[in-house]
Design an enzyme around this catalytic site. Structure first.
Site, short mmCIF file in Angstrom:
data_model
loop_
_atom_site.label_atom_id
_atom_site.label_comp_id
_atom_site.label_asym_id
_atom_site.label_seq_id
_atom_site.Cartn_x
_atom_site.Cartn_y
_atom_site.Cartn_z
N ASP A 316 38.18 -73.91 -75.05
CA ASP A 316 37.55 -72.95 -74.15
C ASP A 316 37.56 -73.59 -72.75
O ASP A 316 37.59 -74.82 -72.61
CB ASP A 316 36.13 -72.63 -74.60
CG ASP A 316 35.66 -71.27 -74.11
OD1 ASP A 316 36.26 -70.74 -73.15
OD2 ASP A 316 34.70 -70.73 -74.68
N CYS A 317 37.56 -72.74 -71.74
CA CYS A 317 37.87 -73.24 -70.40
C CYS A 317 36.85 -74.24 -69.90
O CYS A 317 35.64 -73.97 -69.89
CB CYS A 317 38.02 -72.07 -69.45
SG CYS A 317 39.50 -71.10 -69.82
#
Length: 801
Positions: A316-317
């Protein structure tokens, strides 16, 4: 995604901005047709290399006679360390000296092609894409073919936009986290609370996105062509965003192995094994002290090893930054965190940590360059399967005409209609007869909803049809807001809505929640309608001249016991967030053009549920020592506002079991041993109470056939929900679990026969406290719906006691 992503979501929904990157291309294009598809230049095109002053034949990665693995190895082997690390972030920079272009990995397609993520954008050529209902409503349709068809349409539009230079090929969707607690802000993105249903949704949507027709059973799955690449997220045990100061960037989910196996991992296992997804995204949170994106047991051993992922694992970013600055895990620096994640099996960093720190990690001896090579080969194999290197001729004709087509928009309308749930219908108030109605009062904060209907991770829709727009086609409409938005802090707007209701033949009240109440990075603290909404609804219904109905838009459940019990409110519809065509879909249901058949994919708890336990308590089973109740229909035995699977129709259905397996003999050999199973005190316990499912190598199925009769006067769809219940007396197991479902259309007065076949191990197994997956002996029960019809199924374990 990280904080910056939340800001992007809010900005895109509020403003529907046109990207300032108009004219940007993911690959250079020879020519772009605004009427159809573009003639996009692919990586391995001899003329392209000639223009670059190179010979394509010199590069083995462009030799289509080699395997994808061989080609990917050739490409990676040609890169320097400095070049390699610049391909490990979502903004892969390419290698100009090899003719390798840049690529942006991050695009989103949760319920339509989105402009969240830099890989996709809209402009004058492609001003929007079909925006289907957010997933929680689509899930309520309980229709596998619908889920797959939506995926097919979304991937067609994505591929068309790719041809026109407005989109990528890799989409980080769907979200398949189980909704463990009704307060979780991201329930709108998910298929609900049942791990099996979530897994079936994931399998179908992923197949719709990825499958190239005719290649579903490709011999070498690592080379299977892909229409677009899908990603199941967020792995794992992620369902706390921001609750009373506890956020996902710092939360450590304390989860038992039993709950991991039974609930949190099951949808992901189904997504990988049954859906053959080409990517999995790990989550921000820690699980039992270890960040999900740095846990080799979860990534390398489970996803890559046990489940055999054919694709890549992405963070996830900014998850690596979260590991360093949020969790402060092991006191790691960026260099150390990058090394840990690579060794754990994380292939791609949505962010800049890999690009900034991995070269140093190699030079300091903290990670082998072999780990980088492994990740890059997996990434490039996926791009090759997508046609990024060689093209994919069957999609060349896709272009502008294939985005926002009439057929796609109508499917968005159909999806909303199928998901809408009828919760109350006193005295058959609905459907309304349009021939007898001249004046309508359409009131409430969602009466003229547009952006609220498409939820989050949405792009720019083709065309909104608000409830006000749709109901205006059925008579003279008086519209009043009643509230100043869903938070409804100003009660002065209630009186004009009451005045409208006094003069109307019917009153339709639109209320509920929106992204200002439940969203990514925003968990709820209560299960009530905000502000003065309850007062508004009651007062309008009390003075309404004609029948008043309530249409509720929300993702998570709301305690609307007041409306359920209020005789002035004749009917209640839950419309989730119904997508760009939501107004038309709701009107279709209200006026009987469509008979509702949706079922709730979530339990709707009473308001005091939130006072019984914190959102951060992870166990699904009751915690008796703390007085915490269970979670989800599988483990919660308290009162509900509406139970999981609830939904009414304008007609009535009867079930008749025509045939059924009622007994199974399973003979154990010398290597298959009886396993002990905890039973409640005083309950009968069979001498061989269970067997380890992994020890059983023979296939056992059971089946039954049911006749569904429509005994009412209207055609309609019925969702046949099939549950299994374990033998009575077993301690600390589920009350029941969904093992299958089918939506069947039955004309009035007619019958349809439906046959179900189930695998014994998948459908009757339980996970005990040791995390063993066991098959209990004894009397199981198969139940249809809310125990509408049940029949016994006895499992006999024979021999080797």
């Amino acid at each position: 995604m990280a904080n910056v992503v939340t800001l992007l979501i809010c900005f895109s929904i509020a403003s529907f901005f046109i990207s300032s990157n108009a004219g940007r291309r993911l690959l250079d294009s020879e020519s772009v047709s605004t009427n159809g598809a573009s003639n996009f230049t692919i990586v391995c095109d001899p003329s392209r290399y000639a223009k670059l002053g190179m010979k394509m034949s010199a590069f083995g990665f462009c030799d289509s006679n080699l395997t994808y693995d061989g080609r990917a190895k050739d490409l990676v082997d040609r890169m320097t360390l400095a070049e390699k690390v610049q391909q490990l972030g979502n903004k892969a920079l390419g290698v100009p000296r090899l003719g390798l272009p840049k690529y942006e990995w991050w695009s989103e397609a949760l319920h339509g092609v989105s402009n969240v993520g830099p890989g996709t954008y809209f402009d004058e050529l492609i001003p929007g894409a079909t925006s289907f209902p957010p997933v929680i409503l689509t899930a309520a349709a309980f229709n596998e073919s619908l889920w797959k068809e939506i995926g097919q349409v979304v991937s067609t539009e994505a591929r068309a936009m790719y041809n026109l230079g407005r989109a990528g090929l890799t989409y980080w969707s769907p979200n398949i986290n189980v909704v463990r607690d009704p307060r979780w802000g991201r329930a709108t993105e998910t298929p609900g609370e049942d791990p099996y249903v979530v897994g079936v949704y994931a399998t179908n949507y992923v197949r719709g996105l990825q499958d190239v027709e005719g290649t579903e059973n490709f011999a070498d799955l690592n080379s299977r062509p892909l229409k677009v690449s899908s990603c199941c997220k967020h792995y794992a045990a992620y369902d706390v965003d921001n609750w009373l100061g506890v956020d996902r960037y710092h939360f450590d989910a304390q989860v038992t192995e039993q709950d991991m196996s039974e609930t949190f991992l099951k949808p992901f296992e189904m997504c990988v094994k049954d859906g053959d997804v080409s990517s999995v995204m790990c989550s921000y949170n820690k699980i039992n002290g270890i960040p999900a994106c740095a846990d080799p047991k979860l990534l390398k051993d489970t996803i890559r090893g046990e489940w055999d992922l054919h694709g890549y694992i992405v963070s996830d970013c900014d998850s690596l930054e979260v590991m360093v600055n949020g969790h402060k895990w092991l006191g790691d620096t960026g260099v150390e965190a990058s090394a840990q994640a690579l060794k754990a099996g994380l292939d791609l960093d949505c962010g800049v940590y890999y690009s900034n720190f991995t070269e140093t990690a190699v030079k300091q001896g903290k990670v082998k360059i072999q780990e980088i090579d492994r990740s890059l080969k997996q990434l490039y194999a996926v791009l090759m399967r997508l046609g990024f290197f060689d093209g994919n001729p069957i999609y060349n004709s896709l272009g502008k005409k294939d985005v926002c087509s009439h057929e796609h928009i109508e499917l968005a309308r159909e999806a909303a209609k199928e998901g809408i749930v009828l919760l109350k219908n006193a005295n058959e108030t609905l459907p309304f007869n349009s021939n007898k109605i001249k004046k309508l009062a359409v009131v409430g904060p969602h009466a003229n909803a547009t952006t609220a209907m498409i939820g989050n991770y949405a792009g720019i829709p083709c065309k909104f049809v608000s409830p006000l727009d749709a109901f205006s086609n059925y008579g003279e409409v008086r519209y009043e807001m009643g509230c100043d938005g869903v938070k409804c802090v100003n009660e002065s707007l209630i009186f004009p809505a009451m005045q409208a209701a006094k003069e109307a033949d019917v009153t339709i009240i639109f209320a509920g929640l929106d992204l200002s109440v439940e969203a990514e990075s925003l968990d709820r603290t209560d299960l009530l309608l905000p502000g003065y909404q309850t007062q508004f609804i009651n007062q309008v219904a009390q003075v309404s001249k004609g029948p008043a109905i309530l249409v509720l838009m929300s993702a998570g459940g709301v305690d609307i016991s007041f409306a359920k019990k209020n005789d002035n409110i004749k009917a209640i519809l839950w419309a989730g967030y119904p997508g760009e065509q939501g107004g038309r879909a709701i009107a279709d249901v209200v006026f009987g053009n469509y008979n509702p058949g949706g079922r709730l994919p979530l339990t709707w708890y009473p308001a005091d549920y939130v006072d019984m336990l914190p959102l951060t308590s992870m166990p699904l089973r009751p915690v008796d020592s703390l007085g915490y109740p269970g979670r989800t229909y599988k483990f919660y035995n308290g009162s509900t506002v509406y139970p999981f699977g609830y939904g009414l129709s304008y007609t009535q259905f009867n079930y008749t079991i025509l045939s059924a397996t009622r007994s199974l003999d399973i003979k154990l050999d010398k290597s298959q041993h009886c396993r002990d199973l905890d039973y409640k005190e005083g309950e009968y316990k069979p001498p061989c109470s269970s067997v380890l499912i992994d020890d059983l190598d023979c296939q056992y199925d059971f089946e039954f056939e049911v006749e569904v009769q429509n005994v009412g006067k209207r055609d309609g769809s019925e969702v046949i929900m099939v549950y299994s219940k374990p033998p009575s007396g077993i301690a600390s197991t589920h009350a029941k679990q969904v093992i299958g479902f089918q939506r069947v259309f039955v004309k009035a007065g007619m019958t349809e026969k439906v046959k179900f076949v189930f695998n014994v191990y998948k459908s009757l197994g339980i996970v005990d406290y040791t995390a063993y997956n066991l098959l209990p002996s004894g009397g199981h029960t198969i139940s249809l719906g809310d125990d509408v019809v049940t029949f016994p199924l006895h499992v006999n374990l024979l021999g080797n006691l």
